[in-house]
Enzyme design. Structure first.
Site, PDB file in Angstrom:
ATOM      1  N   ASP A 369       0.818  -1.207   0.000  1.00 27.27           N
ATOM      2  CA  ASP A 369       0.000   0.000   0.000  1.00 27.27           C
ATOM      3  C   ASP A 369       0.860   1.269   0.000  1.00 27.27           C
ATOM      4  O   ASP A 369       1.860   1.344   0.721  1.00 27.27           O
ATOM      5  CB  ASP A 369      -0.853  -0.055   1.278  1.00 27.27           C
ATOM      6  CG  ASP A 369      -1.973   0.954   1.270  1.00 27.27           C
ATOM      7  OD1 ASP A 369      -2.033   1.742   0.335  1.00 27.27           O
ATOM      8  OD2 ASP A 369      -2.770   0.914   2.221  1.00 27.27           O
ATOM      9  N   ASP A 480      -6.534  -6.564  -1.736  1.00 27.67           N
ATOM     10  CA  ASP A 480      -6.903  -6.365  -0.326  1.00 27.67           C
ATOM     11  C   ASP A 480      -8.348  -5.887  -0.186  1.00 27.67           C
ATOM     12  O   ASP A 480      -8.967  -5.417  -1.149  1.00 27.67           O
ATOM     13  CB  ASP A 480      -5.932  -5.341   0.288  1.00 27.67           C
ATOM     14  CG  ASP A 480      -5.644  -5.630   1.755  1.00 27.67           C
ATOM     15  OD1 ASP A 480      -6.500  -6.234   2.428  1.00 27.67           O
ATOM     16  OD2 ASP A 480      -4.563  -5.228   2.235  1.00 27.67           O
ATOM     17  N   CYS A 528      -6.301 -10.938   0.249  1.00 28.09           N
ATOM     18  CA  CYS A 528      -6.036 -10.439   1.589  1.00 28.09           C
ATOM     19  C   CYS A 528      -7.255  -9.640   2.018  1.00 28.09           C
ATOM     20  O   CYS A 528      -7.915  -9.013   1.196  1.00 28.09           O
ATOM     21  CB  CYS A 528      -4.802  -9.532   1.512  1.00 28.09           C
ATOM     22  SG  CYS A 528      -4.384  -8.717   3.057  1.00 28.09           S
ATOM     23  N   ASP A 550      -2.786 -10.722   9.543  1.00 21.87           N
ATOM     24  CA  ASP A 550      -1.835  -9.624   9.768  1.00 21.87           C
ATOM     25  C   ASP A 550      -0.973  -9.907  10.988  1.00 21.87           C
ATOM     26  O   ASP A 550       0.009  -9.200  11.235  1.00 21.87           O
ATOM     27  CB  ASP A 550      -2.589  -8.302   9.980  1.00 21.87           C
ATOM     28  CG  ASP A 550      -2.951  -7.642   8.650  1.00 21.87           C
ATOM     29  OD1 ASP A 550      -2.376  -8.028   7.625  1.00 21.87           O
ATOM     30  OD2 ASP A 550      -3.812  -6.744   8.656  1.00 21.87           O
TER      31      ASP A 550
HETATM   32  C1  GLA Z   1      -4.084  -4.769   5.220  1.00 21.80           C
HETATM   33  C2  GLA Z   1      -3.202  -5.946   4.894  1.00 21.80           C
HETATM   34  C3  GLA Z   1      -1.758  -5.603   5.144  1.00 21.80           C
HETATM   35  C4  GLA Z   1      -1.379  -4.395   4.330  1.00 21.80           C
HETATM   36  C5  GLA Z   1      -2.299  -3.237   4.646  1.00 21.80           C
HETATM   37  C6  GLA Z   1      -2.051  -2.075   3.722  1.00 21.80           C
HETATM   38  O1  GLA Z   1      -4.158  -4.532   6.569  1.00 21.80           O
HETATM   39  O2  GLA Z   1      -3.592  -7.075   5.612  1.00 21.80           O
HETATM   40  O3  GLA Z   1      -0.941  -6.709   4.813  1.00 21.80           O
HETATM   41  O4  GLA Z   1      -1.437  -4.718   2.961  1.00 21.80           O
HETATM   42  O5  GLA Z   1      -3.667  -3.613   4.508  1.00 21.80           O
HETATM   43  O6  GLA Z   1      -2.891  -1.014   3.977  1.00 21.80           O
END
Ligand code: GLA
Length: 725
Positions: A369, A480, A528, A550
């Site tokens: 991100d 995501d 994700c 996470d």
């Molecule tokens: C989520 C994902 C993380 C990361 C963040 C980025 O929380 O699980 O691995 O990619 O978003 O904002």
């Protein structure tokens, strides 16, 4: 033939190598369930339709000759609403005249080789028609003319079957589906326990076990995604069933939205199990001549405990759910910058990540991100999918060239279903997000959810993604999804269709994923949702791996990975070594090897000692790849049952290799650990790679192996065995 129909007795029998599923077309064309369990050779099970004596307050059907018959106490294959069965219905249709009496009876059927696709939905598939056989049973509600097609597909060699339903409005007036479960399975007793996977962000899929009790037990999601909180998996197991003993019936819904699993124990202690789209908040208007397809439920039966159930799921998913180029070939070992940098990175900094990674033998850099729009914090820019060249210090192509020049592949992060409140896209199209007119929209992570029920929204986002993905050499995409759906409504649908938004949203997501996989067949997609908030078979159909959580603390990961392995194979579980928390790199690596392996840290911070360990891990990743990704998993010591240790083992299909791993969670009293291995060939001899001792499979499995290793918190060991001639 796995599926047979005895036309005299009107009995269907669906056999796999290890299980039988039997039902009967009874008088008045009631579809009566008879048996599901270990394989039995004959169909003389008709007495199983009786559920004790005919009770007061259970209605009967005047046209059925047996006065003991009541729909209320009979095990039924697909029971409707309000027509004599007071248990939770599998289906309810609000008819044109306003009532929702629903009663589907058998009309006809066909049996054929192969497995049909489900329009717009992910589903298990076969490449070869010989791999599965399908029964399509047409049932009809004779009063309304609405029909239900019940699909049963049997994977004979894998001990598994799938069920789904298509509702067809064959009448001349519109109707509304209020409830459409994909499967209804009846058990003759309630002497079972229910296994489910509950959780939350950072703690997904913890295993919970409870006795079935009278009334309805419900596990569900109404968040718009399958969720961190409950997984669309449940198992009904014999009381006291273990990894190796007892019957286990596993259910897993191939769906990424609102789901429900119900187990209802009735007045005669029989149990009805239902699974499908969550009826809560659902409705679907069906015009004459149109149809609605449900997602499918995967059903696995094991007579040999919970472990065997999991292994059947794993084999089935590896072969008949995961698709594309990355199904059978080695996935790249990646390094992701998220935990190290968040959104505050520069192109130059990531090039240093890639340089270190290249030295260590890592295959791919994933830029997470923060690479687009003015995305420097989570408050803005979702939806503005243009490259931030200032941050990267040049164009994306130039940046990727630098990564590729170091010998690394390149991957990128997207969150395609979201829109930030502070974004160019939101300012241009405030009605493009899911919302209810006049009602304040709940914010979560400062973002809203795009209305993927709309074709124009989907086309726009896909178009923006296509521009970046087609102009650059991108080998991997992390998709995501970081919030759930609230104030659910769509600006484009009429009032009577607002109940469709949840499901239309999921269909919209699947459509974009389908376009993406077709446009970029070589690109590896990792799913994700704030970690594993959408870890379900629906997503696995489009992305062969999913970021499991996470939470990358290796001790916490143990229960997450044990839970996830109930039905999802190791190859699907994204597992990374991170810089954080309790243990050394060795244990982090040993835990992360159980999955699609990678790193999530700043490699510039490695000490020389760390680098040595990482190089070794990279070697191990290659060496053990096949046994982990294609082998059978045995959960030996569960972290939820043993407070001190966890242990697991992978055995290759041909039983010539085994990899055993154990982690100490808390210092145990014993120093020596006896571990009995499982799944080996008792007649083969195996060499212990460390000691070069040779043991028989029989010894390793029956007497066990005495292991003397560190018992300090957070330590771990691996043992690798290979068969010798
Ligand atoms: C989520 C994902 C993380 C990361 C963040 C980025 O929380 O699980 O691995 O990619 O978003 O904002």
């Amino acid at each position: 033939m796995p599926i047979t129909f005895d036309s005299e007795k009107r009995i269907f029998k669906l056999d796999t190598a290890t299980s039988s599923y039997i039902f009967e077309i009874y008088e008045e064309n009631y579809i009566v369930h008879l048996y599901y369990g270990a394989k039995i050779p004959d169909c003389n099970v008709t007495q199983l339709k009786y559920r004790g004596s005919f009770p007061s307050f259970s209605p009967n059907n005047i046209n059925v000759s047996d006065p003991m018959f009541s729909p209320d106490i009979t095990p039924l294959e697909y029971s409707g609403e309000g027509t004599g069965d007071f248990r939770s219905a599998a289906v309810a249709v609000r008819n044109a005249d306003g009532n929702n009496s629903t009663d589907f009876r058998y009309k006809s059927h066909k049996i054929y080789g192969g497995k049909p696709a489900i329009e717009g939905l992910p589903a298990l598939y076969v490449e070869n028609d010989a791999d599965a056989q399908t029964l399509e049973l047409l049932a009809e509600d004779s009063v309304t003319g609405v029909q239900a097609v019940l699909y049963y597909t049997v994977f004979e060699n894998l001990g598994a079957m799938t069920r789904s339903v298509k509702i067809i409005n064959a009448s001349d007036r519109p109707v509304e589906i209020e409830k459409v479960y994909s499967s209804c399975v009846e058990f003759h007793t309630h002497d079972y326990e229910l296994l489910t996977l509950y959780g939350k962000w950072g703690k997904e899929r913890s295993l919970e076990r409870r006795a079935l009790a009278h009334g309805r037990q419900l596990v569900s999601s109404k968040r718009g995604s399958s969720s961190h909180h409950h997984n669309p998996f449940a198992a009904i197991v014999d009381k006291g069933a273990t990894e190796d003993y007892g019957s286990a019936y596993g259910f897993n819904l191939v769906y990424s939205g609102n789901f429900a699993f119900e187990a209802e124990v009735n007045q005669f202690a029989g149990t009805r199990v239902l699974m499908g789209i969550n009826p809560d908040g659902f409705g679907w208007k069906l015009e004459p001549g149109s149809s609605f397809s449900s997602p499918e439920v995967v059903m696995v039966y094991s007579a040999n405990g919970i472990g065997e159930m999991s292994r059947i799921f794993h084999r089935l998913y590896r072969k008949h759910l995961i698709r594309g180029k990355w199904k059978d070939i080695k996935r790249p070992l990646l390094i992701n910058n998220w935990e190290a940098t968040g959104m505050e990175f520069t192109g130059e900094q990531l090039v240093t990540f890639a340089e270190r990674a290249a030295e260590l033998g890592i295959d791919m850099l994933v830029m997470d991100d923060g690479w687009f729009g003015n995305r420097d914090s989570d408050r803005c820019a979702l939806g503005d999918w243009t490259v931030n060249e200032k941050k990267l210090g040049g164009t994306l192509s130039e940046f990727i060239e630098k990564i590729n020049a170091l010998g690394l592949k390149f991957g990128i992060w997207y969150e395609p279903e979201m829109i930030s409140r502070d974004s160019e896209l939101y300012r241009a199209h405030p009605d493009w997000c899911i919302h209810v007119p006049g009602r304040e929209k709940s914010i979560a992570r400062y973002q809203y959810v795009l209305d993927y029920s709309r074709q124009d929204v989907r086309d726009y986002i896909f178009g923006e993604m296509y521009k970046v993905l087609s102009a650059n050499k991108i080998d991997y995409l992390k998709w995501d999804f970081n919030r759930n759906l609230t104030e659910v409504g769509s600006a484009q649908l009429p009032p009577e269709r607002q109940k469709e938004v949840f499901h239309r949203f999921v269909l919209g997501t699947y459509e974009v994923m389908d376009r993406l996989t077709k446009a970029f067949p070589d690109m590896l997609i990792e799913n994700c949702s704030g970690g594993g908030g959408r870890f379900d078979p629906g997503m696995l159909y489009y992305s062969p791996q999913i970021w499991t959580s996470d939470n990358t603390d290796p001790i916490e990961r143990l229960s997450i990975q044990f839970g996830t392995s109930m039905c999802y194979p190791a190859s699907t579980m994204g597992a990374h070594v991170s810089a954080s928390r309790r243990t050394g790199y060795e244990t982090k690596g040993n835990v992360a090897l159980w999955g699609s392996f990678g790193y999530e840290l700043d490699p510039n911070k490695f000490t020389e000692e760390d680098k040595k360990i990482v190089k070794q891990q990279v070697g191990e990743y290659h060496k053990y790849y096949d046994v982990i990704h294609f082998g059978d998993l045995y959960r030996l010591i569960s972290p939820s049952e043993n407070p001190f240790r966890a242990a697991w083992e992978f055995v290759s299909e041909d039983k010539t290799e085994a990899l055993l791993t154990s982690v100490v969670m808390r210092k145990p009293e014993d120093r020596a650990l006896f571990i009995k291995l499982k799944g080996l060939d008792p007649d083969k001899y195996y060499i212990d790679e460390d000691t070069h001792e040779v043991y028989s499979g029989a010894l390793l499995m029956n007497a066990g192996l005495c292991i003397i290793a560190s018992t300090d918190d957070g330590t771990s060991f691996k043992k690798y065995f290979k068969a010798v001639e």
